[in-house]
Structures are given as structure tokens and as C-alpha cells.
Design a protein around this motif. Structure first.
Motif, PDB file in Angstrom:
ATOM      1  N   MET A   1       0.832  -1.186   0.000  1.00 12.93           N
ATOM      2  CA  MET A   1       0.000   0.000   0.000  1.00 12.93           C
ATOM      3  C   MET A   1       0.878   1.251   0.000  1.00 12.93           C
ATOM      4  SD  MET A   1      -3.015  -0.972   2.675  1.00 12.93           S
ATOM      5  CE  MET A   1      -3.795  -2.580   2.670  1.00 12.93           C
ATOM      6  N   ALA A   2       1.681   1.358  -1.026  1.00 15.40           N
ATOM      7  CA  ALA A   2       2.599   2.485  -1.098  1.00 15.40           C
ATOM      8  C   ALA A   2       1.838   3.782  -1.293  1.00 15.40           C
ATOM      9  CB  ALA A   2       3.578   2.277  -2.259  1.00 15.40           C
ATOM     10  N   ALA A   3       2.344   4.869  -0.724  1.00 11.19           N
ATOM     11  CA  ALA A   3       1.696   6.178  -0.855  1.00 11.19           C
ATOM     12  C   ALA A   3       1.744   6.632  -2.297  1.00 11.19           C
ATOM     13  CB  ALA A   3       2.403   7.199   0.036  1.00 11.19           C
ATOM     14  N   PRO A   4       0.713   7.302  -2.775  1.00 12.47           N
ATOM     15  CA  PRO A   4       0.688   7.760  -4.165  1.00 12.47           C
ATOM     16  C   PRO A   4       1.779   8.780  -4.411  1.00 12.47           C
ATOM     17  CG  PRO A   4      -1.115   8.733  -2.932  1.00 12.47           C
ATOM     18  CD  PRO A   4      -0.493   7.713  -2.037  1.00 12.47           C
ATOM     19  N   ARG A   5       2.451   8.621  -5.556  1.00 16.11           N
ATOM     20  CA  ARG A   5       3.544   9.542  -5.887  1.00 16.11           C
ATOM     21  C   ARG A   5       3.008  10.863  -6.419  1.00 16.11           C
ATOM     22  NH1 ARG A   5       4.981   4.635  -7.885  1.00 16.11           N
ATOM     23  NH2 ARG A   5       4.360   5.222  -9.981  1.00 16.11           N
ATOM     24  N   ASP A   6       1.916  10.768  -7.160  1.00 12.85           N
ATOM     25  CA  ASP A   6       1.378  11.977  -7.787  1.00 12.85           C
ATOM     26  C   ASP A   6      -0.137  11.900  -7.714  1.00 12.85           C
ATOM     27  OD1 ASP A   6       1.279  13.341 -11.159  1.00 12.85           O
ATOM     28  OD2 ASP A   6       0.935  14.273  -9.219  1.00 12.85           O
ATOM     29  N   PRO A   7      -0.796  12.577  -6.799  1.00 13.54           N
ATOM     30  CA  PRO A   7      -2.236  12.425  -6.620  1.00 13.54           C
ATOM     31  C   PRO A   7      -3.004  12.855  -7.848  1.00 13.54           C
ATOM     32  CG  PRO A   7      -1.427  14.334  -5.409  1.00 13.54           C
ATOM     33  CD  PRO A   7      -0.212  13.599  -5.909  1.00 13.54           C
ATOM     34  N   SER A   8      -4.216  12.313  -7.978  1.00 14.53           N
ATOM     35  CA  SER A   8      -5.077  12.689  -9.091  1.00 14.53           C
ATOM     36  C   SER A   8      -5.453  14.155  -8.971  1.00 14.53           C
ATOM     37  CB  SER A   8      -6.342  11.826  -9.082  1.00 14.53           C
ATOM     38  OG  SER A   8      -6.004  10.471  -9.212  1.00 14.53           O
ATOM     39  N   PRO A   9      -5.875  14.771 -10.064  1.00 16.71           N
ATOM     40  CA  PRO A   9      -6.256  16.175 -10.018  1.00 16.71           C
ATOM     41  C   PRO A   9      -7.320  16.417  -8.966  1.00 16.71           C
ATOM     42  CG  PRO A   9      -6.166  15.381 -12.283  1.00 16.71           C
ATOM     43  CD  PRO A   9      -5.985  14.190 -11.407  1.00 16.71           C
ATOM     44  N   VAL A 100     -13.530  -3.054  -1.481  1.00 11.26           N
ATOM     45  CA  VAL A 100     -12.091  -3.103  -1.194  1.00 11.26           C
ATOM     46  C   VAL A 100     -11.932  -4.128  -0.081  1.00 11.26           C
ATOM     47  CG1 VAL A 100     -10.039  -1.806  -0.532  1.00 11.26           C
ATOM     48  CG2 VAL A 100     -11.864  -0.660  -1.796  1.00 11.26           C
ATOM     49  N   THR A 101     -11.437  -5.315  -0.395  1.00 12.07           N
ATOM     50  CA  THR A 101     -11.522  -6.419   0.548  1.00 12.07           C
ATOM     51  C   THR A 101     -10.418  -7.445   0.323  1.00 12.07           C
ATOM     52  OG1 THR A 101     -12.981  -8.210   1.311  1.00 12.07           O
ATOM     53  CG2 THR A 101     -13.116  -7.596  -1.012  1.00 12.07           C
ATOM     54  N   ALA A 102     -10.169  -8.249   1.352  1.00  8.42           N
ATOM     55  CA  ALA A 102      -9.228  -9.358   1.232  1.00  8.42           C
ATOM     56  C   ALA A 102      -9.904 -10.612   0.681  1.00  8.42           C
ATOM     57  CB  ALA A 102      -8.604  -9.659   2.601  1.00  8.42           C
ATOM     58  N   ARG A 103     -11.217 -10.590   0.539  1.00 10.33           N
ATOM     59  CA  ARG A 103     -11.944 -11.743   0.001  1.00 10.33           C
ATOM     60  C   ARG A 103     -11.704 -11.807  -1.500  1.00 10.33           C
ATOM     61  NH1 ARG A 103     -16.569 -12.931   3.454  1.00 10.33           N
ATOM     62  NH2 ARG A 103     -17.623 -13.954   1.712  1.00 10.33           N
ATOM     63  N   GLU A 104     -10.818 -12.703  -1.926  1.00 13.26           N
ATOM     64  CA  GLU A 104     -10.385 -12.719  -3.319  1.00 13.26           C
ATOM     65  C   GLU A 104     -10.946 -13.870  -4.136  1.00 13.26           C
ATOM     66  OE1 GLU A 104      -6.187 -13.249  -3.620  1.00 13.26           O
ATOM     67  OE2 GLU A 104      -6.109 -14.691  -1.981  1.00 13.26           O
ATOM     68  N   ALA A 105     -11.761 -14.725  -3.557  1.00 14.08           N
ATOM     69  CA  ALA A 105     -12.330 -15.838  -4.318  1.00 14.08           C
ATOM     70  C   ALA A 105     -13.176 -15.314  -5.476  1.00 14.08           C
ATOM     71  CB  ALA A 105     -13.177 -16.727  -3.407  1.00 14.08           C
ATOM     72  N   ARG A 106     -13.126 -16.024  -6.590  1.00 13.82           N
ATOM     73  CA  ARG A 106     -13.834 -15.563  -7.783  1.00 13.82           C
ATOM     74  C   ARG A 106     -15.326 -15.439  -7.527  1.00 13.82           C
ATOM     75  NH1 ARG A 106     -15.909 -18.069 -12.445  1.00 13.82           N
ATOM     76  NH2 ARG A 106     -15.211 -20.115 -11.730  1.00 13.82           N
ATOM     77  N   HIS A 107     -15.911 -16.389  -6.765  1.00 14.76           N
ATOM     78  CA  HIS A 107     -17.353 -16.317  -6.524  1.00 14.76           C
ATOM     79  C   HIS A 107     -17.713 -15.100  -5.678  1.00 14.76           C
ATOM     80  CE1 HIS A 107     -16.093 -18.568  -2.863  1.00 14.76           C
ATOM     81  NE2 HIS A 107     -17.082 -17.910  -2.302  1.00 14.76           N
ATOM     82  N   ASP A 108     -16.784 -14.650  -4.802  1.00 10.19           N
ATOM     83  CA  ASP A 108     -17.046 -13.431  -4.035  1.00 10.19           C
ATOM     84  C   ASP A 108     -17.045 -12.214  -4.952  1.00 10.19           C
ATOM     85  OD1 ASP A 108     -17.354 -14.480  -1.443  1.00 10.19           O
ATOM     86  OD2 ASP A 108     -15.197 -14.637  -1.180  1.00 10.19           O
ATOM     87  N   ARG A 109     -16.073 -12.160  -5.859  1.00 10.02           N
ATOM     88  CA  ARG A 109     -16.010 -11.026  -6.793  1.00 10.02           C
ATOM     89  C   ARG A 109     -17.261 -10.965  -7.671  1.00 10.02           C
ATOM     90  NH1 ARG A 109     -10.549 -11.955  -9.774  1.00 10.02           N
ATOM     91  NH2 ARG A 109     -10.684 -14.048  -8.909  1.00 10.02           N
ATOM     92  N   ILE A 110     -17.644 -12.107  -8.184  1.00  7.41           N
ATOM     93  CA  ILE A 110     -18.837 -12.145  -9.032  1.00  7.41           C
ATOM     94  C   ILE A 110     -20.076 -11.757  -8.222  1.00  7.41           C
ATOM     95  CG2 ILE A 110     -20.363 -13.673 -10.347  1.00  7.41           C
ATOM     96  CD1 ILE A 110     -17.854 -15.172 -11.266  1.00  7.41           C
ATOM     97  N   LYS A 123      -7.307  -6.519  -1.422  1.00  4.16           N
ATOM     98  CA  LYS A 123      -6.224  -6.090  -0.541  1.00  4.16           C
ATOM     99  C   LYS A 123      -5.072  -7.099  -0.635  1.00  4.16           C
ATOM    100  CE  LYS A 123      -9.287  -4.153   3.036  1.00  4.16           C
ATOM    101  NZ  LYS A 123      -9.754  -4.330   4.431  1.00  4.16           N
ATOM    102  N   PRO A 124      -3.815  -6.654  -0.501  1.00  5.87           N
ATOM    103  CA  PRO A 124      -3.364  -5.260  -0.397  1.00  5.87           C
ATOM    104  C   PRO A 124      -3.480  -4.572  -1.747  1.00  5.87           C
ATOM    105  CG  PRO A 124      -1.474  -6.719  -0.513  1.00  5.87           C
ATOM    106  CD  PRO A 124      -2.692  -7.606  -0.447  1.00  5.87           C
ATOM    107  N   PHE A 125      -3.769  -3.281  -1.734  1.00  5.59           N
ATOM    108  CA  PHE A 125      -4.000  -2.533  -2.957  1.00  5.59           C
ATOM    109  C   PHE A 125      -2.968  -1.421  -3.093  1.00  5.59           C
ATOM    110  CE2 PHE A 125      -6.717  -1.110   0.508  1.00  5.59           C
ATOM    111  CZ  PHE A 125      -6.299   0.207   0.668  1.00  5.59           C
ATOM    112  N   ASP A 126      -2.843  -0.908  -4.293  1.00  2.00           N
ATOM    113  CA  ASP A 126      -1.996   0.240  -4.569  1.00  2.00           C
ATOM    114  C   ASP A 126      -2.867   1.494  -4.535  1.00  2.00           C
ATOM    115  OD1 ASP A 126       0.707   1.272  -5.892  1.00  2.00           O
ATOM    116  OD2 ASP A 126      -0.967   2.190  -6.968  1.00  2.00           O
ATOM    117  N   LEU A 127      -2.459   2.480  -3.743  1.00  2.00           N
ATOM    118  CA  LEU A 127      -3.298   3.666  -3.568  1.00  2.00           C
ATOM    119  C   LEU A 127      -3.507   4.438  -4.864  1.00  2.00           C
ATOM    120  CD1 LEU A 127      -2.143   4.979  -0.088  1.00  2.00           C
ATOM    121  CD2 LEU A 127      -4.458   4.291  -0.723  1.00  2.00           C
TER     122      LEU A 127
END
Length: 246
Positions: A1-9, A100-110, A123-127
């Protein structure tokens, strides 16, 4: 979860986000990063708290964990979808939800996206990616600009977020609306399931196209209540919207 280098506008204060996560460190990380990116942010640690906040101060987008102490995120989105909401001009009625979750099973996403989620991040995600996805969801759900699309007696108004068939209003969920908009914007052209996934969900489900078939069936039940049919299956390829043949 690295800090963003250049934030969005910077975005306007009306972009109010609700972060729902039971982990204090994650809530604080997201509050800090999203405020730095220009958003107004509230947070909740439980599903019940999230629903109360959403009712009192309707957010423009919800970042929702699946694993919560009182009810899971899937139940939260069901209840959110049932809450009345008065949209601002150009907005849709249902609040966008980004899981935004650690539940990564395909059936959970669907499951999350079939319930009306607009995106699903593991999770873990890139900011930087998360903020980019938030902007993408907000762009998609604030009512696409453009003229009314007409195919036969089927009409779709992107700015007013309205669909009519033979002059009668058709009530669609946000995902159904995006799917129909994409097909009608490409009327007469067969769209593959991969193209539909990319443009409607911006997500590929590891190549699983089943959610497209599911939502096509939802659309048909609402739109194809009379002849002629507008949504056609091209076997082995995908789907196409076209008007009645002369």
C-alpha cells in the motif's frame, strides 16, 4: 500500500466518499490518502454505522469491505440499494459502491458485482490505482454526456439516466443501465463478452464471462416485454442491439 507519488487532479468537495472497514489502520490510511487526493471522507467500522451515515449524509461513492463485524459487505450493499436517495442533476439514484476487501475468491467477486458493485479491488492494494478506479467509477456513474440513443422504440437518455420502451419508462439498475448504454452506443455491432466486461465493469473476472450472460438476462426481462426484440445473441461471439428489420 505504497503512498501515491502523484495524486489525481483535485476534485470538488461534492465528491464525498464513505469508507467502510473494521480495521482502524486501513480506515486511517484511506481517509488520509483520499483527503490528500481532494475528496471529502467519512468512515465507518460496521455495516450498521455505514448505513446510518449513508442515510444521514448520502455519499457520492462507498468504499466497502466485505468482512465486517455485524453484517458482511454483501448485506450492506443490499440495504444501501434499498435506501431512497434523491440524486443531484445528472446523477443516478443508487450510490456507487467499490468493494475493497481481502476476500479474493472468484465467486465473491462475481457476487459483489452481481449485487450492484461497480468495482472490486483485492487487498493489499496500490493507492494510486485505487484513486484512479474511484475517478473511473465516478465518471461512469455521474451520467455519461451525449445525445439520446434510439434503436427502434427503445430510447436511452444518458444525461437524464432514463430508458423508455414504446414511450413507457423502464427501471434499470446502474449496471443494467451501463450495459444497455454500451450496447445501444454500438447498435448494429456485435460486442464480445470480453469487450462488454472491459467497458461496463472495467474488470475481467479472470476471463469468466458468466456475469455478462446474467445481466443480459436481467435486461431482457425488463426491456423485452414486447415484440420486436432488440437484444440479440450471436452464438460464439457476443450480443448486439438492433432495431426491427424492414
Amino acid at each position: 500500500m505504497a503512498a501515491p507519488r502523484d495524486p489525481s487532479p483535485a476534485v470538488t468537495p461534492k465528491n464525498h466518499l464513505l469508507v467502510v472497514d473494521d480495521e482502524p489502520t486501513v480506515r486511517e490510511l484511506l481517509r488520509t490518502a483520499l483527503r490528500y487526493a481532494g475528496f471529502d471522507v467519512n468512515s465507518a467500522a460496521t455495516g450498521r454505522e455505514a448505513l446510518n451515515l449513508a442515510a444521514q449524509h448520502p455519499p457520492d461513492l462507498v468504499l466497502l469491505d466485505v468482512m465486517l463485524p455485524d453484517m458482511d459487505g454483501f448485506e450492506v450493499i443490499r440495504r444501501l440499494r434499498a435506501q431512497p436517495r434523491s440524486p443531484r442533476p445528472g446523477e443516478r439514484g443508487s450510490v456507487p459502491v467499490l468493494f475493497v476487501t481481502a476476500r479474493e475468491a472468484r465467486h465473491d467477486r462475481i457476487n459483489g458485482l452481481q449485487l450492484g458493485g461497480d468495482d472490486y479491488i483485492i487487498k493489499p492494494f496500490d493507492l494510486e490505482e485505487l484513486i484512479a478506479r474511484i475517478h473511473a467509477v465516478l465518471r461512469r456513474t455521474r451520467g455519461e454526456s451525449g445525445s439520446t440513443l434510439t434503436v427502434g422504440d427503445l430510447e436511452l437518455d444518458p444525461e437524464g439516466h432514463l430508458v423508455t420502451r414504446a414511450g413507457k419508462a423502464v427501471q434499470l439498475s446502474p449496471t443494467e443501465f451501463r450495459l444497455l448504454h454500451f450496447l445501444m452506443a454500438n447498435a448494429g455491432r456485435t460486442m464480445s463478452k470480453a469487450q462488454i466486461l472491459q467497458h461496463v465493469w472495467a474488470y475481467d473476472f479472470d476471463g469468466d464471462p458468466s456475469i455478462v450472460d446474467t445481466y443480459i438476462s436481467y435486461l431482457r426481462r425488463k426491456v423485452e416485454v414486447q415484440e420486436p426484440k432488440s437484444i440479440h445473441t450471436v452464438r460464439g461471439v457476443g450480443y448486439v442491439v438492433r432495431g426491427p428489420r424492414p
